[in-house]
Design a protein around this motif. Sequence first.
Motif, short mmCIF file in Angstrom:
data_model
loop_
_atom_site.label_atom_id
_atom_site.label_comp_id
_atom_site.label_asym_id
_atom_site.label_seq_id
_atom_site.Cartn_x
_atom_site.Cartn_y
_atom_site.Cartn_z
N GLY A 119 -14.48 84.60 26.91
CA GLY A 119 -13.39 83.72 26.49
C GLY A 119 -13.83 82.33 26.06
O GLY A 119 -13.00 81.48 25.75
N LYS A 120 -15.15 82.09 26.07
CA LYS A 120 -15.65 80.76 25.72
C LYS A 120 -16.44 80.82 24.41
O LYS A 120 -16.78 81.89 23.92
CB LYS A 120 -16.57 80.26 26.83
N VAL A 121 -16.76 79.64 23.90
CA VAL A 121 -17.62 79.57 22.72
C VAL A 121 -18.97 79.03 23.18
O VAL A 121 -19.07 77.91 23.66
CB VAL A 121 -17.04 78.63 21.63
N THR A 122 -19.99 79.86 23.06
CA THR A 122 -21.35 79.43 23.39
C THR A 122 -22.07 79.15 22.07
O THR A 122 -22.10 80.01 21.19
CB THR A 122 -22.09 80.54 24.17
N GLY A 123 -22.59 77.96 21.95
CA GLY A 123 -23.26 77.57 20.72
C GLY A 123 -24.76 77.68 20.84
O GLY A 123 -25.32 77.45 21.91
N VAL A 124 -25.41 78.07 19.74
CA VAL A 124 -26.87 78.05 19.69
C VAL A 124 -27.25 77.18 18.51
O VAL A 124 -26.81 77.43 17.38
CB VAL A 124 -27.46 79.46 19.51
N VAL A 125 -28.03 76.14 18.77
CA VAL A 125 -28.35 75.19 17.71
C VAL A 125 -29.86 74.96 17.63
O VAL A 125 -30.56 75.06 18.64
CB VAL A 125 -27.59 73.85 17.94
N GLY A 126 -30.32 74.67 16.43
CA GLY A 126 -31.74 74.36 16.23
C GLY A 126 -32.01 74.38 14.74
O GLY A 126 -31.22 74.93 13.97
N GLU A 127 -33.15 73.79 14.36
CA GLU A 127 -33.49 73.74 12.93
C GLU A 127 -33.77 75.13 12.38
O GLU A 127 -34.05 76.06 13.13
CB GLU A 127 -34.76 72.89 12.74
N SER A 128 -33.76 75.20 11.08
CA SER A 128 -34.06 76.45 10.39
C SER A 128 -35.42 76.99 10.85
O SER A 128 -36.38 76.23 10.99
CB SER A 128 -34.08 76.16 8.89
N GLY A 129 -35.48 78.27 11.14
CA GLY A 129 -36.75 78.88 11.54
C GLY A 129 -36.98 78.90 13.05
O GLY A 129 -37.99 79.43 13.51
N CYS A 130 -36.06 78.34 13.84
CA CYS A 130 -36.31 78.27 15.29
C CYS A 130 -35.98 79.59 16.00
O CYS A 130 -36.22 79.71 17.19
CB CYS A 130 -35.56 77.11 15.93
N GLY A 131 -35.41 80.56 15.26
CA GLY A 131 -35.19 81.87 15.87
C GLY A 131 -33.73 82.23 16.12
O GLY A 131 -33.45 83.23 16.79
N LYS A 132 -32.81 81.47 15.57
CA LYS A 132 -31.38 81.69 15.84
C LYS A 132 -30.91 83.06 15.33
O LYS A 132 -30.25 83.80 16.06
CB LYS A 132 -30.52 80.58 15.19
N SER A 133 -31.24 83.38 14.08
CA SER A 133 -30.78 84.66 13.53
C SER A 133 -31.46 85.83 14.22
O SER A 133 -30.84 86.87 14.45
CB SER A 133 -31.05 84.73 12.02
N THR A 134 -32.71 85.66 14.58
CA THR A 134 -33.42 86.71 15.31
C THR A 134 -32.74 86.94 16.65
O THR A 134 -32.48 88.08 17.05
CB THR A 134 -34.90 86.34 15.50
N LEU A 135 -32.37 85.85 17.33
CA LEU A 135 -31.67 85.97 18.60
C LEU A 135 -30.33 86.70 18.41
O LEU A 135 -29.99 87.60 19.18
CB LEU A 135 -31.44 84.57 19.21
N ALA A 136 -29.59 86.31 17.37
CA ALA A 136 -28.29 86.95 17.11
C ALA A 136 -28.47 88.46 16.93
O ALA A 136 -27.73 89.26 17.50
CB ALA A 136 -27.65 86.34 15.86
N ARG A 137 -29.47 88.83 16.15
CA ARG A 137 -29.68 90.27 15.89
C ARG A 137 -30.15 91.00 17.12
O ARG A 137 -29.81 92.17 17.33
CB ARG A 137 -30.68 90.43 14.74
N LEU A 138 -30.93 90.32 17.96
CA LEU A 138 -31.38 90.94 19.21
C LEU A 138 -30.20 91.16 20.16
O LEU A 138 -30.12 92.19 20.82
CB LEU A 138 -32.42 90.05 19.90
N VAL A 139 -29.29 90.18 20.20
CA VAL A 139 -28.16 90.27 21.13
C VAL A 139 -27.30 91.48 20.77
O VAL A 139 -26.80 92.18 21.64
CB VAL A 139 -27.33 88.96 21.13
N LEU A 140 -27.16 91.77 19.48
CA LEU A 140 -26.36 92.92 19.05
C LEU A 140 -27.22 94.18 18.91
O LEU A 140 -26.75 95.22 18.49
CB LEU A 140 -25.67 92.62 17.72
N ARG A 141 -28.47 94.04 19.25
CA ARG A 141 -29.46 95.12 19.09
C ARG A 141 -29.47 95.70 17.67
O ARG A 141 -29.56 96.89 17.48
CB ARG A 141 -29.25 96.22 20.13
N LEU A 142 -29.36 94.81 16.71
CA LEU A 142 -29.54 95.22 15.32
C LEU A 142 -31.03 95.30 15.04
O LEU A 142 -31.46 95.97 14.10
CB LEU A 142 -28.87 94.21 14.38
N ILE A 143 -31.82 94.58 15.83
CA ILE A 143 -33.28 94.76 15.83
C ILE A 143 -33.72 94.94 17.28
O ILE A 143 -33.01 94.55 18.20
CB ILE A 143 -34.04 93.57 15.19
N GLU A 144 -34.87 95.55 17.46
CA GLU A 144 -35.35 95.84 18.80
C GLU A 144 -36.10 94.65 19.40
O GLU A 144 -36.81 93.94 18.68
CB GLU A 144 -36.28 97.05 18.78
N ALA A 145 -35.95 94.47 20.68
CA ALA A 145 -36.68 93.41 21.38
C ALA A 145 -38.10 93.86 21.67
O ALA A 145 -38.36 95.05 21.85
CB ALA A 145 -35.95 93.09 22.69
#
Length: 325
Positions: free
Chosen positions: A45-71
């Motif tokens: 029920g909350k909004v958790t934010g992930v912030v950082g400069e380009s290339g810090c791994g945000k999209s990779t983290l997003a894809r890992l969380v949904l298991r669109l890519i393997e850890a």
Amino acid sequence: MVDPAGDNIATVRHLTRVFTSRRGMFGPKRTMRAVNDVSLDVPRGKVTGVVGESGCGKSTLARLVLRLIEASAGKVLFEGVDLGTLPAADLRKLRRRMQMVFQDPYSSIDPRYTIRRALLEPYQVQGVTIDAAAARLRIDELIAMVGLSPRMADSYPHQLSGGQRQRVGIARALALNPSLLVLDEPTASLDVSIQAQIIGLLEALKNDLGLTYLFISHDLSLIRYFCDRTVVMYLGRIVEVLPTSRTEPRHHYSRALMDSNFEPDPNRRKVVNRLAGEIASPFDLPPGCAFAARCPAATELCRRERPVLAQHGLGHQIACHHPIG
Ligand SMILES: Nc1ncnc2c1ncn2[C@@H]1O[C@H](COP(=O)(O)OP(=O)(O)O)[C@@H](O)[C@H]1O
Ligand code: SF4
Ligand SMILES: [Mg+2]
């Protein structure tokens, strides 16, 4: 990090993703950890934010969380279920409950499809049977939910503005009634005024539908406005977790990010200019703090020993030898 109330929709533990690439065509193989030992909770029920400069791994983290890519290591629990151990069929079913909204919906919507057809796709992908009349009603409903006009159902993506396309992207993510949305820079390619409208829409949808968001952005001011908790990443690692939107950042990197977004006085932007300093190579991280080369407070200790993420007050975590304040 312990969650006795069980009110986290997702829990991430020691998540790591290694990428291997070559320097040039025939160069040596190099490895880097795009996401490096990341642990975080996503409260329901909350909004958790992930912030950082380009290339810090945000999209990779997003894809890992949904298991669109393997850890490469670590795990993700969604409502207590370890995604890594789920058989493919179960994972596919669970996917209805967790959806992603991308920065550029144009690339995720087939340009040859009408909006109506694009909104039907999630049902087809999931093998959900829905008769023509019910599909028509549901799509009209989705279109209304995201504030588009009913006549847009028969338009093609190129006939829509960027903001309207992003509304379609959100409608598509909502089609199967998810409980968690992972939003990867959903407003980054939009004008500021349109960005505000999309954030307003996301806020309303979250309240109406009881959604949970993992909201990713490089813009700390936007994150601070929109998110309840904020996770700051630097070169694959979490460097600070701010438990509320009012918590003052105490890591030098978070502070610099904040100043770069907020500081209207050019004399004070000096701190920010340091951010333009040499960013460490993710292929060759220094032994100590990865931010040391850019940090105004770096000491010998910082260059020698990597600071661990530690509690500094309720829910406030900082990975820094010399936090601010
Ligand atoms: N498929 C991939 N293969 C190799 N390296 C990748 C791949 N995806 C991302 N990376 C690298 O991982 C790092 C993190 O990328 P990304 O997660 O896209 O960061 P962000 O979303 O914060 O900009 C970058 O250095 C990027 O080059
Ligand atoms: S550990 Fe040292 S170099 Fe790293 S952010 Fe803190 S003060 Fe700066
Ligand atoms: Mg990204």
